[in-house]
Motif scaffolding. Structure first.
Motif, short mmCIF file in Angstrom:
data_model
loop_
_atom_site.label_atom_id
_atom_site.label_comp_id
_atom_site.label_asym_id
_atom_site.label_seq_id
_atom_site.Cartn_x
_atom_site.Cartn_y
_atom_site.Cartn_z
N ILE A 41 1.46 -9.90 7.77
CA ILE A 41 1.65 -8.52 7.12
C ILE A 41 1.85 -7.50 6.71
CG2 ILE A 41 -0.50 -6.36 6.96
CD1 ILE A 41 -1.82 -8.19 9.82
N LEU A 42 3.65 -7.56 7.04
CA LEU A 42 4.48 -6.62 6.52
C LEU A 42 5.46 -8.14 4.98
CD1 LEU A 42 7.41 -5.78 8.91
CD2 LEU A 42 5.49 -4.31 7.81
N SER A 43 4.81 -9.21 5.11
CA SER A 43 4.64 -10.50 4.79
C SER A 43 4.21 -10.45 2.90
CB SER A 43 4.79 -11.77 4.92
OG SER A 43 5.62 -12.05 5.99
N SER A 44 2.48 -9.41 3.47
CA SER A 44 1.89 -8.99 2.34
C SER A 44 2.03 -8.55 1.87
CB SER A 44 0.18 -9.06 3.41
OG SER A 44 0.01 -10.33 4.45
N ALA A 45 2.64 -7.18 2.42
CA ALA A 45 3.19 -5.96 1.46
C ALA A 45 4.50 -6.04 0.79
CB ALA A 45 3.35 -4.87 3.21
N PHE A 46 5.11 -7.04 1.04
CA PHE A 46 6.40 -6.98 0.42
C PHE A 46 6.00 -8.65 -0.88
CE2 PHE A 46 8.86 -6.91 4.45
CZ PHE A 46 9.72 -5.85 3.88
N PHE A 47 5.07 -9.27 -0.75
CA PHE A 47 4.61 -10.17 -1.16
C PHE A 47 4.07 -9.31 -2.36
CE2 PHE A 47 1.82 -12.20 -3.44
CZ PHE A 47 2.20 -13.76 -3.62
N ILE A 48 2.97 -8.35 -2.42
CA ILE A 48 2.68 -6.82 -3.70
C ILE A 48 3.76 -6.57 -3.62
CG2 ILE A 48 0.64 -6.09 -3.68
CD1 ILE A 48 -0.55 -7.70 -3.32
N ALA A 49 4.57 -5.70 -3.43
CA ALA A 49 5.81 -4.82 -4.15
C ALA A 49 6.52 -5.81 -4.70
CB ALA A 49 6.64 -4.53 -2.57
N LEU A 51 5.30 -7.22 -6.58
CA LEU A 51 5.11 -7.94 -8.28
C LEU A 51 5.44 -6.36 -9.19
CD1 LEU A 51 1.41 -9.93 -6.79
CD2 LEU A 51 3.53 -10.74 -7.40
N LEU A 65 12.95 -7.59 -2.81
CA LEU A 65 13.32 -6.60 -1.79
C LEU A 65 13.70 -7.96 -0.42
CD1 LEU A 65 10.56 -4.78 -1.89
CD2 LEU A 65 12.15 -3.12 -2.06
N ALA A 84 5.77 -16.86 1.55
CA ALA A 84 6.14 -16.17 0.41
C ALA A 84 6.32 -17.20 -1.23
CB ALA A 84 6.60 -14.83 0.13
N PHE B 151 -1.05 -14.09 6.59
CA PHE B 151 -0.05 -13.39 5.18
C PHE B 151 -1.32 -13.28 3.85
CE2 PHE B 151 1.44 -15.76 2.18
CZ PHE B 151 2.74 -14.22 1.33
N TYR B 154 -4.17 -11.40 3.71
CA TYR B 154 -3.87 -9.36 4.10
C TYR B 154 -3.42 -9.28 3.22
CZ TYR B 154 -6.71 -9.13 8.19
OH TYR B 154 -7.61 -8.53 8.90
N ILE B 155 -2.98 -10.11 1.46
CA ILE B 155 -2.73 -9.74 0.72
C ILE B 155 -3.60 -9.20 0.13
CG2 ILE B 155 -2.68 -10.55 -1.85
CD1 ILE B 155 -0.60 -12.89 -0.79
N ILE B 158 -4.27 -5.49 1.20
CA ILE B 158 -2.73 -4.52 0.65
C ILE B 158 -2.31 -4.58 -0.28
CG2 ILE B 158 0.18 -4.30 1.09
CD1 ILE B 158 -1.68 -4.20 3.79
N ILE B 190 5.55 2.33 -1.33
CA ILE B 190 6.53 0.95 -0.59
C ILE B 190 6.33 1.16 0.98
CG2 ILE B 190 7.38 -0.83 -0.25
CD1 ILE B 190 8.61 -0.89 -2.95
N MET B 193 2.33 1.18 2.14
CA MET B 193 2.12 -0.09 2.21
C MET B 193 2.59 -0.18 3.53
SD MET B 193 1.99 -1.33 -1.22
CE MET B 193 2.95 -2.67 -1.21
N SER B 197 0.40 -1.35 6.66
CA SER B 197 0.45 -2.95 7.26
C SER B 197 0.36 -3.00 9.09
CB SER B 197 1.43 -3.25 6.88
OG SER B 197 1.59 -3.76 5.18
#
Lengths: 197, 247
Positions: A41-49, A51, A65, A84, B151, B154-155, B158, B190, B193, B197
């Motif tokens: 889920i942190l990877s999801s957050a990094f993916f969104i960040a 963008l 990041l 990612a 991952f 949950y994209i 998030i 960030i 977020m 998460s």
């Protein structure tokens, strides 16, 4: 930050793939079962960040990041960045399949360096924490750009001009990356210090 | 978030078994990326074009993706023909273009576009979850696939969190500029977020433990290979062998 398909030579692609497999193996080994959701889920957050477009003078830059990923996840940065990049290949065709190895290594390895070098600074006072985050974020991107430029030059000597331009273009972006990473770690230190380990 | 745009369709390639599509794709991209010269990459490019005719994907979207992917290639065209150390030159006004440099740039361009077309027609025509499912069948480490699965799942969650924080920021009059305040605000967005998460991950892990999670998701559904899938794979491999022999 990606190298497209079809550009790099076979030895460079193979070395990138081998190095990434080693990193992925260590990374996966270090993720305990109870940490699987956290890494994902942190990877999801990094993916969104990544963008988010950050204004930089008349232009804008998107965040990478990789330093922050490294500082928070350590060796698990390898699987995190790999998935990612894999998703970006499938969904948006950024980067590519044969370059997955070299792109993963170039971004994840500097993140792991930042983890080992700057994590110690994150347990000090606010200004030192910011400095640790700034250096960890900025240098991770600089080293990543250096790895990619190196991959280009090893492939073909006449890529020197391309590689040099690519590297220099990333210097201003790395400062933004550093500032943002610095503020993020200061924020985490204030709100959820256990995230910094 | 509308992400899997190419996977919407009902062509042969959309319905084909993702396991075989992944295998054909891996073989294709390795062979194509390692090819040299103009002729061999061109053969691979024709193979990808054929796939494109079969897959019938959205053409406008396809072009916008190709343009983005060719951004780096444009960079190469800008530098290589003038910097390459070849023997024969083409004089074009004040420019001295190396013939070999032009050939090299052309080769890269064809290879890059051939692989991108194959990615779109072979991988992007499947949903991400069915690709993850196929990866398990192809013996990719379970832990990696599990992380990938969560991952991707949950994209969207998030992203919704991000949109909420963004709306909250703009309601308070935040306008992004090149200022330290802007960077600080983005960093806090960030950070917010990331904290959400962390909290979500803890809840999800507890929920998963309650359901007997032991480090991976067991396979429930299985794929069924059709006769046409096997024929497609054999034809593709024969084409690759022919191209390989010809070069």
């Amino acid at each position: 930050m990606h190298i497209s398909e079809g550009v790099l030579s076979v030895p460079v692609l193979v070395s990138g793939a081998v190095l990434s497999v080693v990193g992925l193996t260590i990374g996966l080994h270090k993720i305990k079962n109870e940490n699987i959701p956290k890494v994902a889920i942190l990877s999801s957050a990094f993916f969104i960040a990544s963008l988010i477009h950050i204004p930089l003078g008349p232009a804008s830059a998107h965040l990478v990041l990789n330093g922050l990923v490294g500082i928070l996840l350590g060796w698990a940065a390898f699987p995190s960045i790999f998935i990612a990049l894999l998703l970006q290949t499938v969904l948006f065709q950024f980067g590519g399949f044969t370059t997955l190895g070299i792109n993963t290594f170039s971004m994840a390895m500097p993140g792991v360096f930042s983890y080992y070098i700057f994590r110690g600074l994150l347990h000090r006072g606010k200004n030192i924490v910011f400095l640790g985050g700034f250096l960890g974020g900025a240098l991770a991107l600089v080293v990543a750009a250096a790895f990619i430029s190196l991959a280009l030059v090893i492939t073909e000597k006449s890529f020197t001009a391309v590689a040099g331009t690519f590297f220099i273009m990333h210097l201003p972006v790395s400062i933004i990356e550093g500032i943002i990473t610095g503020f993020v770690v200061v924020y985490l230190k204030k709100v959820k210090p256990e995230a910094l380990g | 978030m509308h992400l899997e745009e190419f996977s919407e369709g009902s062509s042969f390639l959309h319905k084909a078994d993702p396991r075989l599509k992944i295998l054909v794709f891996v073989l294709f991209s390795v062979l194509c990326a390692t090819a040299s010269g103009i002729k061999t990459p061109l053969f691979y490019f024709f193979y990808s074009l054929t796939l494109l005719l079969i897959a019938k994907v959205k053409i406008r979207l396809l072009f916008s993706r190709l343009i983005v992917a060719n951004f780096f290639i444009a960079f190469v065209w800008f530098f290589i023909p003038t910097g390459y150390s070849g023997n024969s030159y083409i004089i074009l006004g004040p420019l001295k273009l190396s013939y070999e440099g032009l050939n090299y740039a052309l080769s890269i361009t064809i290879k890059c576009n051939a692989i991108i077309l194959a990615t779109i027609t072979l991988l992007s025509t499947s949903s991400v979850f069915s690709l993850a499912h196929a990866m398990l069948h192809l013996k990719v480490p379970k832990k990696l696939v599990t992380v990938f699965f969560l991952f991707y799942r949950y994209i969207t969650v998030i992203h919704e969190e991000y949109l909420k924080i963004k709306i909250a920021a703009s309601l308070r009059g935040f306008v992004p500029r090149t200022t330290l305040h802007t960077y600080k605000t983005y960093a806090y967005i960030i950070g917010g977020m990331l904290i959400k998460s962390y909290e979500k991950a803890e809840e999800i892990y507890k929920a998963m433990l309650c359901r007997g999670f032991r480090g991976y998701f067991p396979l429930f559904e299985h794929f069924h290979i059709r006769k046409s899938d096997i024929i497609f794979s054999i034809v593709s491999i024969v084409v690759f062998i022919l191209i390989w022999v010809k070069s």
